[in-house]
Scaffold this motif. Structure first.
Motif, PDB file in Angstrom:
ATOM      1  N   ILE A  44       0.821  -1.218   0.000  1.00 39.61           N
ATOM      2  CA  ILE A  44       0.000   0.000   0.000  1.00 39.61           C
ATOM      3  C   ILE A  44       0.855   1.268   0.000  1.00 39.61           C
ATOM      4  O   ILE A  44       0.411   2.303  -0.499  1.00 39.61           O
ATOM      5  CB  ILE A  44      -0.990   0.020   1.190  1.00 39.61           C
ATOM      6  N   GLU A  45       2.085   1.178   0.511  1.00 36.20           N
ATOM      7  CA  GLU A  45       2.973   2.342   0.480  1.00 36.20           C
ATOM      8  C   GLU A  45       3.238   2.776  -0.971  1.00 36.20           C
ATOM      9  O   GLU A  45       3.267   3.973  -1.267  1.00 36.20           O
ATOM     10  CB  GLU A  45       4.300   2.041   1.177  1.00 36.20           C
ATOM     11  N   GLU A  46       3.402   1.797  -1.853  1.00 38.15           N
ATOM     12  CA  GLU A  46       3.632   2.107  -3.262  1.00 38.15           C
ATOM     13  C   GLU A  46       2.390   2.719  -3.906  1.00 38.15           C
ATOM     14  O   GLU A  46       2.485   3.652  -4.710  1.00 38.15           O
ATOM     15  CB  GLU A  46       4.033   0.844  -4.024  1.00 38.15           C
ATOM     16  N   VAL A  47       1.244   2.181  -3.568  1.00 39.99           N
ATOM     17  CA  VAL A  47      -0.009   2.679  -4.134  1.00 39.99           C
ATOM     18  C   VAL A  47      -0.239   4.126  -3.722  1.00 39.99           C
ATOM     19  O   VAL A  47      -0.639   4.972  -4.537  1.00 39.99           O
ATOM     20  CB  VAL A  47      -1.203   1.805  -3.698  1.00 39.99           C
ATOM     21  N   LEU A  48       0.028   4.420  -2.445  1.00 38.66           N
ATOM     22  CA  LEU A  48      -0.199   5.771  -1.940  1.00 38.66           C
ATOM     23  C   LEU A  48       0.764   6.793  -2.560  1.00 38.66           C
ATOM     24  O   LEU A  48       0.452   7.993  -2.612  1.00 38.66           O
ATOM     25  CB  LEU A  48      -0.074   5.785  -0.414  1.00 38.66           C
ATOM     26  N   LEU A  49       1.913   6.329  -3.045  1.00 34.43           N
ATOM     27  CA  LEU A  49       2.887   7.223  -3.678  1.00 34.43           C
ATOM     28  C   LEU A  49       2.719   7.298  -5.195  1.00 34.43           C
ATOM     29  O   LEU A  49       3.375   8.119  -5.853  1.00 34.43           O
ATOM     30  CB  LEU A  49       4.310   6.764  -3.354  1.00 34.43           C
ATOM     31  N   ASP A  50       1.840   6.475  -5.739  1.00 36.57           N
ATOM     32  CA  ASP A  50       1.656   6.402  -7.186  1.00 36.57           C
ATOM     33  C   ASP A  50       0.763   7.550  -7.657  1.00 36.57           C
ATOM     34  O   ASP A  50      -0.417   7.635  -7.297  1.00 36.57           O
ATOM     35  CB  ASP A  50       1.022   5.054  -7.545  1.00 36.57           C
ATOM     36  N   SER A  51       1.302   8.430  -8.478  1.00 34.16           N
ATOM     37  CA  SER A  51       0.556   9.607  -8.941  1.00 34.16           C
ATOM     38  C   SER A  51      -0.581   9.250  -9.892  1.00 34.16           C
ATOM     39  O   SER A  51      -1.471  10.073 -10.141  1.00 34.16           O
ATOM     40  CB  SER A  51       1.517  10.588  -9.633  1.00 34.16           C
ATOM     41  N   THR A  52      -0.570   8.027 -10.441  1.00 35.59           N
ATOM     42  CA  THR A  52      -1.630   7.625 -11.372  1.00 35.59           C
ATOM     43  C   THR A  52      -2.851   7.073 -10.658  1.00 35.59           C
ATOM     44  O   THR A  52      -3.891   6.848 -11.282  1.00 35.59           O
ATOM     45  CB  THR A  52      -1.111   6.558 -12.358  1.00 35.59           C
ATOM     46  N   VAL A  53      -2.738   6.821  -9.348  1.00 41.67           N
ATOM     47  CA  VAL A  53      -3.865   6.293  -8.563  1.00 41.67           C
ATOM     48  C   VAL A  53      -4.722   7.451  -8.068  1.00 41.67           C
ATOM     49  O   VAL A  53      -4.201   8.440  -7.536  1.00 41.67           O
ATOM     50  CB  VAL A  53      -3.351   5.457  -7.367  1.00 41.67           C
ATOM     51  N   ALA A  54      -6.016   7.348  -8.244  1.00 44.22           N
ATOM     52  CA  ALA A  54      -6.942   8.423  -7.877  1.00 44.22           C
ATOM     53  C   ALA A  54      -6.885   8.711  -6.378  1.00 44.22           C
ATOM     54  O   ALA A  54      -6.713   7.790  -5.558  1.00 44.22           O
ATOM     55  CB  ALA A  54      -8.364   8.045  -8.278  1.00 44.22           C
ATOM     56  N   ASP A  55      -7.059   9.972  -6.045  1.00 39.93           N
ATOM     57  CA  ASP A  55      -7.046  10.377  -4.631  1.00 39.93           C
ATOM     58  C   ASP A  55      -8.170   9.711  -3.849  1.00 39.93           C
ATOM     59  O   ASP A  55      -8.016   9.430  -2.656  1.00 39.93           O
ATOM     60  CB  ASP A  55      -7.180  11.898  -4.517  1.00 39.93           C
ATOM     61  N   SER A  56      -9.307   9.458  -4.509  1.00 37.91           N
ATOM     62  CA  SER A  56     -10.437   8.811  -3.832  1.00 37.91           C
ATOM     63  C   SER A  56     -10.075   7.401  -3.375  1.00 37.91           C
ATOM     64  O   SER A  56     -10.493   6.953  -2.303  1.00 37.91           O
ATOM     65  CB  SER A  56     -11.659   8.760  -4.757  1.00 37.91           C
ATOM     66  N   ILE A  57      -9.262   6.697  -4.192  1.00 38.03           N
ATOM     67  CA  ILE A  57      -8.814   5.351  -3.823  1.00 38.03           C
ATOM     68  C   ILE A  57      -7.822   5.435  -2.666  1.00 38.03           C
ATOM     69  O   ILE A  57      -7.905   4.659  -1.703  1.00 38.03           O
ATOM     70  CB  ILE A  57      -8.171   4.644  -5.035  1.00 38.03           C
ATOM     71  N   LYS A  58      -6.918   6.386  -2.739  1.00 38.56           N
ATOM     72  CA  LYS A  58      -5.934   6.554  -1.672  1.00 38.56           C
ATOM     73  C   LYS A  58      -6.628   6.884  -0.350  1.00 38.56           C
ATOM     74  O   LYS A  58      -6.222   6.390   0.715  1.00 38.56           O
ATOM     75  CB  LYS A  58      -4.944   7.655  -2.039  1.00 38.56           C
ATOM     76  N   GLN A  59      -7.674   7.705  -0.417  1.00 43.59           N
ATOM     77  CA  GLN A  59      -8.395   8.076   0.805  1.00 43.59           C
ATOM     78  C   GLN A  59      -9.037   6.847   1.443  1.00 43.59           C
ATOM     79  O   GLN A  59      -8.991   6.667   2.670  1.00 43.59           O
ATOM     80  CB  GLN A  59      -9.452   9.133   0.463  1.00 43.59           C
ATOM     81  N   LYS A  60      -9.613   5.965   0.617  1.00 43.39           N
ATOM     82  CA  LYS A  60     -10.237   4.747   1.159  1.00 43.39           C
ATOM     83  C   LYS A  60      -9.181   3.783   1.702  1.00 43.39           C
ATOM     84  O   LYS A  60      -9.410   3.099   2.705  1.00 43.39           O
ATOM     85  CB  LYS A  60     -11.077   4.068   0.068  1.00 43.39           C
ATOM     86  N   ILE A  61      -8.026   3.730   1.060  1.00 43.25           N
ATOM     87  CA  ILE A  61      -6.945   2.881   1.569  1.00 43.25           C
ATOM     88  C   ILE A  61      -6.514   3.354   2.955  1.00 43.25           C
ATOM     89  O   ILE A  61      -6.251   2.544   3.853  1.00 43.25           O
ATOM     90  CB  ILE A  61      -5.750   2.867   0.591  1.00 43.25           C
ATOM     91  N   ARG A  62      -6.464   4.662   3.142  1.00 41.95           N
ATOM     92  CA  ARG A  62      -6.100   5.200   4.462  1.00 41.95           C
ATOM     93  C   ARG A  62      -7.156   4.833   5.504  1.00 41.95           C
ATOM     94  O   ARG A  62      -6.826   4.573   6.664  1.00 41.95           O
ATOM     95  CB  ARG A  62      -5.916   6.713   4.376  1.00 41.95           C
ATOM     96  N   VAL A  63      -8.421   4.799   5.084  1.00 42.42           N
ATOM     97  CA  VAL A  63      -9.491   4.372   6.001  1.00 42.42           C
ATOM     98  C   VAL A  63      -9.255   2.920   6.421  1.00 42.42           C
ATOM     99  O   VAL A  63      -9.397   2.565   7.599  1.00 42.42           O
ATOM    100  CB  VAL A  63     -10.878   4.522   5.351  1.00 42.42           C
ATOM    101  N   VAL A  64      -8.882   2.069   5.454  1.00 41.32           N
ATOM    102  CA  VAL A  64      -8.589   0.666   5.768  1.00 41.32           C
ATOM    103  C   VAL A  64      -7.429   0.581   6.754  1.00 41.32           C
ATOM    104  O   VAL A  64      -7.488  -0.184   7.732  1.00 41.32           O
ATOM    105  CB  VAL A  64      -8.256  -0.126   4.484  1.00 41.32           C
ATOM    106  N   GLN A  65      -6.374   1.362   6.509  1.00 45.34           N
ATOM    107  CA  GLN A  65      -5.231   1.365   7.425  1.00 45.34           C
ATOM    108  C   GLN A  65      -5.660   1.752   8.841  1.00 45.34           C
ATOM    109  O   GLN A  65      -5.258   1.121   9.826  1.00 45.34           O
ATOM    110  CB  GLN A  65      -4.171   2.343   6.929  1.00 45.34           C
ATOM    111  N   GLU A  66      -6.462   2.791   8.929  1.00 42.23           N
ATOM    112  CA  GLU A  66      -6.907   3.269  10.241  1.00 42.23           C
ATOM    113  C   GLU A  66      -7.817   2.258  10.918  1.00 42.23           C
ATOM    114  O   GLU A  66      -7.718   2.029  12.130  1.00 42.23           O
ATOM    115  CB  GLU A  66      -7.614   4.618  10.080  1.00 42.23           C
ATOM    116  N   ALA A  67      -8.718   1.644  10.152  1.00 44.20           N
ATOM    117  CA  ALA A  67      -9.621   0.633  10.720  1.00 44.20           C
ATOM    118  C   ALA A  67      -8.832  -0.576  11.199  1.00 44.20           C
ATOM    119  O   ALA A  67      -9.161  -1.194  12.232  1.00 44.20           O
ATOM    120  CB  ALA A  67     -10.659   0.221   9.677  1.00 44.20           C
TER     121      ALA A  67
END
Length: 339
Positions: A44-67
């Motif tokens: 997920i660290e790579e996904v969060l740094l990938d500029s081609t991945v939508a911010d909406s996806i990154k935001q949900k990934i952070r929710v998963v991390q927090e949960a």
């Protein structure tokens, strides 16, 4: 003597392979399907740094991390590497679930697997394989249901990734799913799927409320959205649990003098009444009124509500009466009891 023993072992292995060939073949297919996902995940660290991945996806990934962190730190669920990687499904369904029930009894068809035990459902990475087995069960007069699965637990056999289709859920429902699956990897009682799924559903829902309250507060839009959604879900599932009781009473009223054709007529009349009863309920989300527009549900559909929600009231009473409404203590108690 050695040659005789060797031939005896070879014959025994051959017999076992022939006897369990179908189970072995299924296991190999499932392992290949799971491996195909595992080998195509990204940290997920790579996904969060990938500029081609939508911010909406990154935001949900952070929710998963927090949960995930909340589940470990605040609920006491078993720490693992689950949900530290991401798998892009590209909009496709990754896994299909097959379940079946007797036509005139709320009794599930079960599959048995070495080590894992018995299950009232079976997963398929290949939908064609699911359809083949579904048709075979239909030919034996079982009520069957095939549905897509948005998340599952491998019970520690592999590190479960975040599936991209999971991220289509609102924050509360996403947190609930993560907590549900982490509950499975914390506590899973062999040959008792109804307990496992009821417990995971209960902890998932309770945990999601606590998570959203901690993250946003009770006056937040995310918290309110989840609570309203849960009200609708509870209204509908309570109606379905009532339906299972009515169906069970009908089936138990049948004796040997009742023909299968008459049983089918009475069953369909009752199910039609159950379908129409949703119009009398109040839902915030009007989509609930459309649930049965795609077709008549069968016993396999109703069995799923028993499998996931039949013990909700008793678990709620246990949480309040014995654990002072403390979900972490409740989880500790469940783990201790089933060790």
């Amino acid at each position: 003597m050695i040659k005789k023993a060797s031939w005896g072992i070879i014959i025994l292995i051959t017999i076992l392979i022939i006897t369990f060939w179908e189970t072995l073949a299924y296991g190999v297919r499932q392992a290949k399907g799971q491996l195909a996902i595992t080998l195509n995940t990204q940290p997920i660290e790579e996904v969060l740094l990938d500029s081609t991945v939508a911010d909406s996806i990154k935001q949900k990934i952070r929710v998963v991390q927090e949960a995930r962190v909340f589940s470990f730190d605040q609920l006491g669920l078993e720490r693992s590497s689950n949900y530290t990687s991401y798998y892009d499904q590209k909009g496709e369904v990754a896994l299909w679930n097959l379940s079946a029930s007797k036509p005139f009894a709320l009794e599930p068809y079960t599959w048995s697997f070495p080590i894992l035990g018995s299950f009232p459902y079976k997963g398929f990475f290949d939908p064609e394989r699911a359809k083949i087995e579904m048709d075979e069960l239909k030919a034996e007069d079982y009520d069957v249901r095939v549905r897509p699965v948005s998340g599952w637990s491998t019970l520690g056999w592999t590190s479960d990734p975040i599936l991209s289709n999971m991220l289509e859920r609102p924050e509360g429902a996403l947190a609930e799913l993560i907590i549900h699956e982490l509950t499975h990897s914390t506590l899973f009682v062999k040959d008792n799927i109804e307990f496992n799924e009821n417990l995971a559903s209960f902890i998932g829902e309770k945990g999601a409320v606590l998570f959203l309250n901690e993250k946003y507060g009770k006056n937040s839009a995310s918290y309110f959205e989840y609570i309203i959604g849960e009200e609708d879900h509870r209204t509908f599932r309570d109606q379905m649990l009532l339906a299972t009781r009515k169906l069970d009473s009908l089936y138990k009223s049948f004796d040997e003098s009742v023909s299968d054709s008459l049983k089918s007529v009475k069953k369909h009349i009752l199910i039609d009444q159950i379908m129409n009863s949703t119009d009398t309920l109040h839902f915030h989300d009007p989509r609930y009124y459309q649930i049965f527009h795609s077709g008549r549900p069968n016993n396999a559909y109703f069995m799923s509500y028993l499998r996931y929600y039949s013990s909700k009231d008793s678990l709620e009473a246990l949480l309040v009466d014995q654990y002072d409404n403390d979900l972490k203590l409740f989880i500790e108690g469940m783990k201790a009891f089933h060790e």
